[in-house]
Design a protein around this motif. Structure first.
Motif, PDB file in Angstrom:
ATOM      1  N   GLY A   1      13.880   5.595  -2.519  1.00 30.48           N
ATOM      2  CA  GLY A   1      12.563   5.571  -2.000  1.00 30.48           C
ATOM      3  C   GLY A   1      11.422   4.082  -1.251  1.00 30.48           C
ATOM      4  N   ALA A   2      12.076   3.449  -1.296  1.00 31.29           N
ATOM      5  CA  ALA A   2      11.476   1.906  -0.664  1.00 31.29           C
ATOM      6  C   ALA A   2      10.713   2.904   0.758  1.00 31.29           C
ATOM      7  CB  ALA A   2      12.158   0.947  -0.515  1.00 31.29           C
TER       8      ALA A   2
ATOM      9  N   VAL B   1       7.820  -3.224  -6.330  1.00 28.72           N
ATOM     10  CA  VAL B   1       8.706  -3.423  -6.680  1.00 28.72           C
ATOM     11  C   VAL B   1       9.704  -4.753  -7.788  1.00 28.72           C
ATOM     12  CG1 VAL B   1      11.400  -3.431  -5.477  1.00 28.72           C
ATOM     13  CG2 VAL B   1       9.601  -2.759  -4.708  1.00 28.72           C
TER      14      VAL B   1
ATOM     15  N   ARG C   1       9.413  -5.601   2.911  1.00 25.54           N
ATOM     16  CA  ARG C   1       7.487  -5.249   2.861  1.00 25.54           C
ATOM     17  C   ARG C   1       7.335  -3.888   3.891  1.00 25.54           C
ATOM     18  NH1 ARG C   1       2.117  -4.271   0.478  1.00 25.54           N
ATOM     19  NH2 ARG C   1       3.242  -6.166  -1.154  1.00 25.54           N
TER      20      ARG C   1
ATOM     21  N   ARG D   1       3.046   3.968  -0.773  1.00 20.99           N
ATOM     22  CA  ARG D   1       4.787   3.685  -1.131  1.00 20.99           C
ATOM     23  C   ARG D   1       4.788   2.010  -0.518  1.00 20.99           C
ATOM     24  NH1 ARG D   1       7.876   8.812   1.052  1.00 20.99           N
ATOM     25  NH2 ARG D   1       6.719   9.693  -0.548  1.00 20.99           N
ATOM     26  N   ARG D   2       4.731   1.700   0.646  1.00 20.77           N
ATOM     27  CA  ARG D   2       4.169   1.024   1.339  1.00 20.77           C
ATOM     28  C   ARG D   2       4.161  -0.287   0.799  1.00 20.77           C
ATOM     29  NH1 ARG D   2       4.911   1.391   6.744  1.00 20.77           N
ATOM     30  NH2 ARG D   2       4.337  -0.603   7.287  1.00 20.77           N
ATOM     31  N   ASP D   3       3.243   0.202  -0.526  1.00 18.65           N
ATOM     32  CA  ASP D   3       3.093  -1.154  -1.708  1.00 18.65           C
ATOM     33  C   ASP D   3       3.261  -1.413  -2.674  1.00 18.65           C
ATOM     34  OD1 ASP D   3       1.482  -2.415   0.792  1.00 18.65           O
ATOM     35  OD2 ASP D   3      -0.912  -0.995   0.189  1.00 18.65           O
ATOM     36  N   MET D   4       3.608  -0.150  -3.293  1.00 20.80           N
ATOM     37  CA  MET D   4       4.687  -0.441  -4.509  1.00 20.80           C
ATOM     38  C   MET D   4       5.123  -1.593  -4.575  1.00 20.80           C
ATOM     39  SD  MET D   4       7.304   2.064  -3.832  1.00 20.80           S
ATOM     40  CE  MET D   4       8.778   1.564  -2.715  1.00 20.80           C
TER      41      MET D   4
ATOM     42  N   ARG E   1      12.143   2.535   3.875  1.00 20.75           N
ATOM     43  CA  ARG E   1      12.383   1.997   4.533  1.00 20.75           C
ATOM     44  C   ARG E   1      14.441   1.827   4.044  1.00 20.75           C
ATOM     45  NH1 ARG E   1       9.865  -2.049   2.139  1.00 20.75           N
ATOM     46  NH2 ARG E   1       8.501  -0.760   2.176  1.00 20.75           N
TER      47      ARG E   1
END
Lengths: 357, 357, 357, 357
Positions: free
Chosen positions: B207-208, A286, B169, A281-284, B210
């Protein structure tokens, strides 16, 4: 059919109670509607009612509510008196067998509102709340766009309703202005989506004894957020609502007649959170959509005219109005919770404390 | 004077560290200033630094920070790397005896920021935070108007800073955008007026991982309120701040170059609350002023140019910059408190938990 | 291939002549382009050229045009000197075998412009006019929309370009600002559609010795009308063009970055005039379309960057640039006719007096 | 005093003739005024008059103009019929001894207007033209500012009045919309300043048989210029007038209720032309003022309400109304000259051809 009752297709005899700020608008719209026949304008100050009617009217002015309620030609009563009097006037009207339309807010408290709703339901009468904004072409379109899924799922709603407004004697800015936004929110949300908690902050810097600036944050059962800024002290007038959906984002600028609604196909796309682990999720990825904007053509139509027609439909059909007493009650539930939050330093207050009661 | 040190009136040798989003702006402004002589552009990715400098530059690109810090011709370092690296890079620069300018936020945490401030003060070096907006002609004017009393006492400040922005990020929208508003607030408040508590609400609907939408409410020691709306998901760009004073209200619309500031002599006057009892307060006369609006002429000038000059002034005079490390620290204190509030459902968090520490 | 000439794929050596208002923009864009290699910045005032290049540049400043033109590494020259010098400088460059880019207007008169076009065509060199606005994403899109028929046939074009501008020493507001609008008009019109006559009115109320406010009306060969308002004295800045087509109407507001183009599917429909007699025409049904508006997404891109690429394409391909010398000549033809009209009290002046010559 | 005539202080009996687009506004405002007593609403289509009055009115509807004119209780008649009928209806009313108010334009031609003015003056009756815009708070303020010298001498006036409007059956866009701008110009100009010539261009691209887009340029006796753009085909609505004075420039944006008037202390200063020779004039110093802008507070008030009061004042005092028949005549003189110019390809037409006649 009893001869003392008008035939179903005859105009509905109506009386307006209250000749202050809002009453004259009701008078004008009932007069313009073929569905209604305005019989009375009632105000404690009969000269004020006479001034509203003017020197050329055949409508009767009175300060005698009992006489109005005793008039068999009156089937419906529209109440535009201060909120603190709604319980008494509306109860009297319902007990006299009249359908009732009430200016927002429905009542001065949730408990009073519950009493009115129960009274109307027991008697099978229409109790409608005049949430005027819901009947604007813009809000009707927003409702369609949100409920049809065109905007996708609601992510956030941000509403700003500020201008140099009258500091009210008995209520704060939240009770004065936020009913507009809360009734709109209630009106446009798809079935199953609802606020569950509210926090409110405010300030009374002019020493008015009540908040003149207030911020409400609502958390919805879907995780979405709705935020409302109401303000009596702003020298600039702003009435803008942004509705962020998962597919499109809509901006409603009520002060821009040539472009009230703007629907943006711009936004942020992300891979579905469900498919990803925490690490991912952190690297998805965007991605940004830089799409067109469409401003749909809206037919200009006075909201009160549509509201009055909905009132007639509700009375004639025996079915609840789109903004019925229960809708008015849901708005008051949030206002009461917000007032408690305001008094508690912005604590998040659960709405079930009210709606479960 | 040691011949290896430049004379006071010579240009100040400077190196920029970080060639990402913000670094090129610093490069351009240091090059345009006669106060500075740009020596290096340093980035872990030296090819990125080279691209920023272009094919016609005499400035050296490098990925060797140690070499930059060992260069005696470099007296000042400007850091435009991610916030998480500020502590390490700035500490190294300070220990090498360099004056330091840091892009906002000062550091990734209050504790890290404290470390930097202490290090700089111990060494008598200038530690400046690049709160760029504070150096715009608009904010400089607002500061004058508020501190001179022209607007009267601050009643409320409402700031909206929204557009379709990059989802970062490592930080949420609050840490990305609110430093602008918080540094401006810190900059313009008169002496003795300060925030004492903050509450924050946010939503992460895409759903990021944050918050992409956030609302901060600050309560000030005077009873005034400040509210900040930051949003990465808005397809419309808004950068408007309303500052309500007891005498006048100012609106700053940063996207309207022809009329950035509007000062309204419109408002609500009330009898002084102190003179009235509770009963009277309910009935007091409220009067409305419907006065003129003045949009003062502002000289257009790039904020970074003024910031760079203030940096030179601070270095040469040995006095703190207008936006020194302590200002950066006050901003982080609020951000950390707001993050805690966000995690606690909007609980009002007292700022003394940080600033007293 | 002679070794003194660069290979086709090598960057094109270029020199900029003129370091005043516009030259620095050319310098910046040639430096940023991989298609070009900037060799010289030439100005009669060499210190001005040096200031533009700054203290960190490897580009050479000079006041010696002959030396620049003698440099074999220079294949192209970009001229940003006053219009009165274009003939001399551009002729020298063409005679030296250089491709030439000229800031608008192409020359100080139609006759001078003809000389330049003839010289370039005789030598097979690219002569391009820097009609910058034509290379904005907005105008490129408008051109597509009009030439593809999406807007229908052009009915009218109305352009307003006003602000508080510099009163020029040698030219009036028409020659200063209208070249923008006239070059855009020339650029977007479909093949076969062209202005045939122009009338101009103006005023010199500040006693500047030349018009500071001017209105141009162009009649097109299709019966359509184009109107241009240029004004140096307006305290408000407006840059809005309305393009009415038989199918849709487009509004270009260049000062609204979030919504530069708005395409309205609103308008008036009438029965075809050909099908009706005179009598009928008076009574024909006019119907109004109240359709949606679409604001298409535009990629933000600096126009000069696209212009510079088009210049490279023209040079490498040996084909005329989109805004070649002939386009520049058509703009001057209208300006000269408009000047004659201005002197003749607004008389409608036929453009064939120029273009047939 | 004859008992059949009302006393001077009694309300003035009035009849409205014409129940189309404008009539209902007159009906509403006469009813709201204590100065008047509305007796009749007259229309050839009596059912239309009845619909306008609605189901609750005591005012009489009729299609019998003669009966209205024979009614002694009627002292004044307000005419809102098509312009082509003004001569006949107004003459009949004047001959019946009634004061007359006429919707703009005063008549369908200058000659017809002259006849009406002569008839009214011969009989000592008030003939007023309903130039509504002149009675807006904005225009009343502009008049004060221009006539008091606050703006300095008029240099230029530029008015844009465009939107998607009804294509009229009998008149072109110039006769439909420009009377607003021309009547405002006539109203605000200081004594001794007046238009002396007009040129007009237009286009009828939709084959409507008359211009749907038109541009009027007026030259004033002071050398100033006034320009009017009227357009029925614009999907965007613009109503903006810029008034450039030698001291200040005013912008009136009638669609911006929060800031209708903006007065700019920005501009261009030049040395007085009289003091300079021709040579000097070319080199004179031009300086730019970058001053503040003031948006004066305006009281919101319906223009028709003020117009109706002025009508009463004129009748009771026996003095001409601010917008009397002669003002209406001056407007028609320009319209007729503009029509001739339009037919002559934009030839500058001298106004003395009309006003001297």
């Amino acid at each position: 059919m009893n001869s003392s009752h008008p035939a179903v297709d005859d105009p509905i005899g109506v009386a307006v109670v209250g000749a202050g700020y809002w009453g004259p608008n009701l008078v004008r719209n009932f007069q313009a509607s073929t569905e209604f026949r305005l019989r009375w304008l009632c105000d404690l100050d009969v000269s004020r009612a006479e001034r509203v009617l003017g020197g050329y009217s055949t409508v009767r002015a009175t300060d005698d509510l009992a006489a109005v309620l005793a008039d068999d030609s009156v089937r419906a009563v529209a109440i535009a008196t201060p909120a603190g009097t709604h319980l008494e006037v509306a109860t009297a009207a319902l007990r006299a067998g009249k359908h009732v339309l009430v200016e927002k807010p429905l009542a001065a408290s949730f408990a009073q509102g519950q009493t009115l709703v129960a009274e109307a339901e027991r008697r099978g009468l229409s109790l409608m709340c005049d949430h005027t904004y819901c009947y604007t072409p813009a809000v009707l379109r927003i409702r369609d766009l949100l409920r049809s899924g065109d905007l996708g799922e609601l992510q956030y709603l941000d509403s700003v309703r500020i201008n140099l407004g009258l500091v009210q004697r008995d209520i704060d800015v939240m009770w004065d202005l936020a009913p507009h936004d809360l009734s709109i929110l209630d009106f446009i949300l798809p079935a199953g989506v609802a606020p569950v908690a509210v926090a409110a902050h405010g300030a009374d810097r002019i020493g008015a004894g009540r908040a003149c600036v207030a911020y409400l944050t609502l958390h919805l059962n879907t995780g979405a957020i709705a935020h409302i800024h109401v303000n009596w002290l702003s020298p600039v007038k702003i009435r803008t609502t942004i509705i962020g959906g998962s597919k499109r984002t809509l901006v409603w600028d009520d002060l821009n007649p040539g472009q009230r609604l703007s629907i943006f196909d711009r936004g942020v796309d992300v891979a579905s959170a469900e498919e990803l682990g925490d690490e991912q999720r952190r690297d998805m990825l965007v991605s940004y959509r830089s799409g067109d904007m469409v401003a749909p053509a809206l037919t200009e139509r006075e909201a009160l005219r549509t509201m009055v027609e909905e009132y007639a439909r509700s009375i004639r059909s025996g079915t609840p109005a789109l903004t019925d007493g229960r809708a008015g009650l849901r708005v008051i539930a949030i206002l009461e919770a917000a007032s408690r939050s305001l008094a508690d330093g912005g604590r998040l207050v659960n709405l079930t404390e009210w709606t479960d009661a």
